[in-house]
Scaffold this motif. Structure first.
Motif, PDB file in Angstrom:
ATOM      1  N   GLU A 108       0.914  -1.220  -0.069  1.00 40.05           N
ATOM      2  CA  GLU A 108      -0.173   0.044  -0.049  1.00 40.05           C
ATOM      3  C   GLU A 108       0.807   1.340   0.047  1.00 40.05           C
ATOM      4  N   ALA A 109       1.985   1.277   1.097  1.00 43.18           N
ATOM      5  CA  ALA A 109       2.932   2.661   0.892  1.00 43.18           C
ATOM      6  C   ALA A 109       3.463   2.757  -0.402  1.00 43.18           C
ATOM      7  N   GLU A 110       3.797   1.534  -1.010  1.00 42.52           N
ATOM      8  CA  GLU A 110       4.583   1.488  -2.360  1.00 42.52           C
ATOM      9  C   GLU A 110       3.748   2.294  -3.217  1.00 42.52           C
ATOM     10  N   VAL A 111       2.348   1.739  -3.645  1.00 42.71           N
ATOM     11  CA  VAL A 111       1.603   2.160  -4.742  1.00 42.71           C
ATOM     12  C   VAL A 111       1.113   3.619  -4.468  1.00 42.71           C
ATOM     13  N   ARG A 112       1.196   4.049  -3.059  1.00 39.72           N
ATOM     14  CA  ARG A 112       0.754   5.351  -2.867  1.00 39.72           C
ATOM     15  C   ARG A 112       1.966   6.298  -2.984  1.00 39.72           C
ATOM     16  N   GLY A 113       3.183   5.746  -2.807  1.00 40.39           N
ATOM     17  CA  GLY A 113       4.385   6.601  -2.771  1.00 40.39           C
ATOM     18  C   GLY A 113       4.349   7.356  -1.434  1.00 40.39           C
ATOM     19  N   CYS A 114       4.146   6.764  -0.630  1.00 38.60           N
ATOM     20  CA  CYS A 114       3.997   7.661   0.638  1.00 38.60           C
ATOM     21  C   CYS A 114       4.723   6.724   2.046  1.00 38.60           C
ATOM     22  N   GLU A 115       4.853   7.312   3.194  1.00 42.16           N
ATOM     23  CA  GLU A 115       5.486   6.796   4.210  1.00 42.16           C
ATOM     24  C   GLU A 115       4.924   5.623   4.969  1.00 42.16           C
ATOM     25  N   LEU A 116       5.735   4.890   5.343  1.00 41.61           N
ATOM     26  CA  LEU A 116       5.005   3.630   6.282  1.00 41.61           C
ATOM     27  C   LEU A 116       5.704   3.890   7.674  1.00 41.61           C
ATOM     28  N   ASP A 117       4.575   4.314   8.525  1.00 40.42           N
ATOM     29  CA  ASP A 117       4.991   4.258   9.875  1.00 40.42           C
ATOM     30  C   ASP A 117       4.745   3.006  10.553  1.00 40.42           C
ATOM     31  N   VAL A 118       5.582   2.184  10.951  1.00 38.57           N
ATOM     32  CA  VAL A 118       5.663   0.984  11.770  1.00 38.57           C
ATOM     33  C   VAL A 118       5.750   1.301  13.233  1.00 38.57           C
ATOM     34  N   VAL A 119       4.642   0.945  14.045  1.00 33.65           N
ATOM     35  CA  VAL A 119       4.506   1.418  15.266  1.00 33.65           C
ATOM     36  C   VAL A 119       4.173   0.030  16.489  1.00 33.65           C
ATOM     37  N   ARG A 120       5.211   0.134  17.287  1.00 37.59           N
ATOM     38  CA  ARG A 120       5.211  -0.972  18.320  1.00 37.59           C
ATOM     39  C   ARG A 120       4.841  -0.236  19.626  1.00 37.59           C
ATOM     40  N   ALA A 121       3.853  -0.644  20.259  1.00 42.56           N
ATOM     41  CA  ALA A 121       3.639   0.216  21.475  1.00 42.56           C
ATOM     42  C   ALA A 121       4.041  -0.947  22.608  1.00 42.56           C
ATOM     43  N   GLN A 168      14.824  -1.504  28.622  1.00 36.51           N
ATOM     44  CA  GLN A 168      14.917  -2.491  28.049  1.00 36.51           C
ATOM     45  C   GLN A 168      13.506  -2.999  27.109  1.00 36.51           C
ATOM     46  N   HIS A 169      12.612  -2.418  27.661  1.00 35.05           N
ATOM     47  CA  HIS A 169      11.066  -2.820  26.786  1.00 35.05           C
ATOM     48  C   HIS A 169      11.205  -1.944  25.447  1.00 35.05           C
ATOM     49  N   GLU A 170      11.808  -0.855  25.590  1.00 33.01           N
ATOM     50  CA  GLU A 170      11.998  -0.119  24.311  1.00 33.01           C
ATOM     51  C   GLU A 170      12.626  -0.788  23.247  1.00 33.01           C
ATOM     52  N   LYS A 171      14.061  -1.297  23.766  1.00 33.47           N
ATOM     53  CA  LYS A 171      14.883  -2.232  23.045  1.00 33.47           C
ATOM     54  C   LYS A 171      13.956  -3.172  22.362  1.00 33.47           C
ATOM     55  N   GLN A 172      13.340  -4.006  23.129  1.00 37.67           N
ATOM     56  CA  GLN A 172      12.625  -5.065  22.684  1.00 37.67           C
ATOM     57  C   GLN A 172      11.624  -4.810  21.797  1.00 37.67           C
ATOM     58  N   ALA A 173      10.987  -3.597  21.908  1.00 36.42           N
ATOM     59  CA  ALA A 173      10.102  -3.112  20.853  1.00 36.42           C
ATOM     60  C   ALA A 173      10.752  -2.786  19.367  1.00 36.42           C
ATOM     61  N   ALA A 174      11.888  -2.310  19.463  1.00 34.89           N
ATOM     62  CA  ALA A 174      12.614  -1.841  18.449  1.00 34.89           C
ATOM     63  C   ALA A 174      12.940  -3.001  17.590  1.00 34.89           C
ATOM     64  N   ALA A 175      13.466  -4.057  18.700  1.00 36.58           N
ATOM     65  CA  ALA A 175      13.921  -5.284  17.634  1.00 36.58           C
ATOM     66  C   ALA A 175      12.916  -6.262  17.013  1.00 36.58           C
ATOM     67  N   LEU A 176      11.696  -6.000  17.741  1.00 35.30           N
ATOM     68  CA  LEU A 176      10.672  -6.684  17.037  1.00 35.30           C
ATOM     69  C   LEU A 176      10.264  -6.008  15.655  1.00 35.30           C
ATOM     70  N   ILE A 177      10.112  -4.683  15.840  1.00 35.02           N
ATOM     71  CA  ILE A 177       9.980  -3.883  14.392  1.00 35.02           C
ATOM     72  C   ILE A 177      11.028  -4.576  13.393  1.00 35.02           C
ATOM     73  N   GLU A 178      12.092  -4.492  13.846  1.00 35.70           N
ATOM     74  CA  GLU A 178      13.199  -4.862  12.948  1.00 35.70           C
ATOM     75  C   GLU A 178      13.106  -6.466  12.277  1.00 35.70           C
ATOM     76  N   SER A 179      12.622  -7.286  13.104  1.00 36.28           N
ATOM     77  CA  SER A 179      12.553  -8.552  12.558  1.00 36.28           C
ATOM     78  C   SER A 179      11.245  -8.553  12.006  1.00 36.28           C
ATOM     79  N   LEU A 180      10.454  -7.729  11.894  1.00 36.76           N
ATOM     80  CA  LEU A 180       9.049  -7.843  11.196  1.00 36.76           C
ATOM     81  C   LEU A 180       9.389  -7.119  10.102  1.00 36.76           C
ATOM     82  N   VAL A 181      10.067  -6.347   9.838  1.00 36.13           N
ATOM     83  CA  VAL A 181      10.072  -5.302   8.393  1.00 36.13           C
ATOM     84  C   VAL A 181      11.276  -5.955   7.599  1.00 36.13           C
ATOM     85  N   ALA A 182      12.218  -6.605   8.178  1.00 34.56           N
ATOM     86  CA  ALA A 182      13.437  -7.002   7.540  1.00 34.56           C
ATOM     87  C   ALA A 182      13.241  -7.406   5.847  1.00 34.56           C
TER      88      ALA A 182
END
Length: 291
Positions: free
Chosen positions: A172-185, A206-220
Motif C-alpha cells: 500500500e505504501a509503495e503504490v501510494r508513494g507515501c511513508e510507512l510508519d511501523v508502530v510498536r507500543a 529494556q522494553h523499548e529495545k525489545q519493541a525496536a527489535a521486534l519491528i526490525e524482525s517484522l520489516v526486514a
C-alpha cells in the motif's frame, strides 16, 4: 488470474464512501472492481408462485443499488474494469463467500438499517473478524479518505499474526508513494519499574529495545523487497489500542494483522483491532494470517 477488489454495496452513505475509496485503490493497483449486493428477494420470490409479470419492489431496489454503484464507479474512472453481482443471501455470508476469490473486501463502516450513532455496523465487524482475505473498513475524515496525510500506519503486533499485514502495508505504501510508519507500543509493569533488584539497565529502556527489535524482525524482508518505501520505525510507551487510535489521526490507512485459527467459530478479532475498527480516524485494513 487477477483477483478483484470486492466492494459490499447497499446504497447507504457508508457504502458510497467505500465505493469511492475502492475506485482510488483499484486505479492505483491496476485491479478490477466487483460490486456485490446481498438481497434475499430471489430466494423468497422463488418460494411462491408469481401472479404478476411485474418485478417485485425488492428486485427493482437491488438492481437500482448495483446499477447506481456501477455508474458511480464509471463517473470516477471510466476506464476501470467493473462488474456487478446480486447474491441471494445474507450480507455477511455473501461477502465472506466472495472474499475467497478476492484481493480484498471493502465495506463501509455502517450500512442501511444500522442504528444511527453506532460506531460500526454489524456486517462490517463480522466480515472483518471472519474473512479469509484482507478487509478494509472505510471510515474517517476527509483528509484521511483523500489520502492527504501521505502515511500508512502499521500496528506491529505478534510476529505470527502480522506477517501478512506487513506485506500488505508495504504494498500500500509503495503504490501510494507515501511513508510507512511501523508502530510498536510497549508497557513496563509497575512492579518491574519499582523493583530495586532489577538489572542495572533501566527497565523502560529494556522494553523499548525489545519493541525496536521486534519491528526490525517484522520489516526486514519486506523492506528489502520494497526498497523505495520510506520507512519510519516508532516505539511508543502505552496501550497499543490507544496509541494507534491517536496516531490514526495523521494516517490515510491503518493496517493490522489478525490471527485466524482453523476450526474456530465466532469473531476472531483481538482487542486492538476491535478498538481501531470502532474509533480510528482513517480506514482500517484487517489482514488475516492463518495459523
Amino acid at each position: 488470474m487477477t483477483l478483484p477488489l470486492v466492494v459490499g454495496v447497499d446504497g447507504s452513505d457508508g457504502s458510497l464512501l467505500a465505493i469511492d475509496w475502492a475506485v482510488d485503490l483499484a486505479t492505483r493497483s491496476g485491479l478490477p472492481l466487483r460490486l456485490v449486493h446481498a438481497s434475499l428477494w430471489e430466494r423468497y420470490e422463488g418460494a411462491f408462485p408469481s401472479l404478476s409479470r411485474e418485478r417485485s419492489s425488492e428486485q427493482v431496489l437491488a438492481e437500482h443499488i448495483v446499477g447506481s454503484a456501477a455508474e458511480r464507479v464509471r463517473r470516477h474512472n471510466p476506464d476501470l474494469s467493473v462488474s456487478t453481482k446480486t447474491v441471494p443471501d445474507e450480507a455477511v455470508s455473501a461477502l465472506l463467500d466472495e472474499g475467497r476469490n478476492a484481493t480484498a473486501l471493502i465495506t463501509g463502516s455502517r450500512g442501511r438499517g444500522e442504528l444511527k450513532g453506532t460506531l460500526l455496523g454489524s456486517v462490517s465487524l463480522a466480515v472483518a473478524a471472519r474473512a479469509d482475505c484482507p478487509v478494509v473498513v472505510v471510515r474517517g475524515d476527509k483528509a484521511a479518505l483523500s489520502g492527504s496525510h501521505e502515511r500508512v500506519l502499521l500496528g506491529a503486533g505478534d510476529l505470527d499474526a502480522c506477517r501478512a499485514a506487513v506485506g500488505f502495508a508495504f504494498e500500500e505504501a509503495e503504490v501510494r508513494g507515501c511513508e510507512l510508519d511501523v508502530v510498536r507500543a510497549w508497557r513496563c509493569p509497575a512492579r518491574e519499574a519499582a523493583d530495586d533488584t532489577a538489572p542495572a539497565e533501566d527497565p523502560e529502556h529494556q522494553h523499548e529495545k525489545q519493541a525496536a527489535a521486534l519491528i526490525e524482525s517484522l520489516v526486514a524482508d519486506a523492506s528489502a523487497a520494497h526498497p523505495d518505501v520510506r520507512l519510519r520505525r516508532t516505539t511508543v510507551e502505552g496501550a497499543a489500542r490507544k496509541v494507534l487510535v491517536h496516531r490514526s489521526t495523521a494516517a490515510d490507512l491503518v493496517v493490522l494483522g489478525a490471527r485466524r485459527r482453523s476450526g474456530r467459530f465466532g469473531l476472531q478479532l483481538g482487542r486492538v483491532s476491535h478498538t481501531l475498527l470502532h474509533h480510528a480516524a482513517c480506514p482500517v485494513a484487517v489482514v488475516p494470517n492463518r495459523a
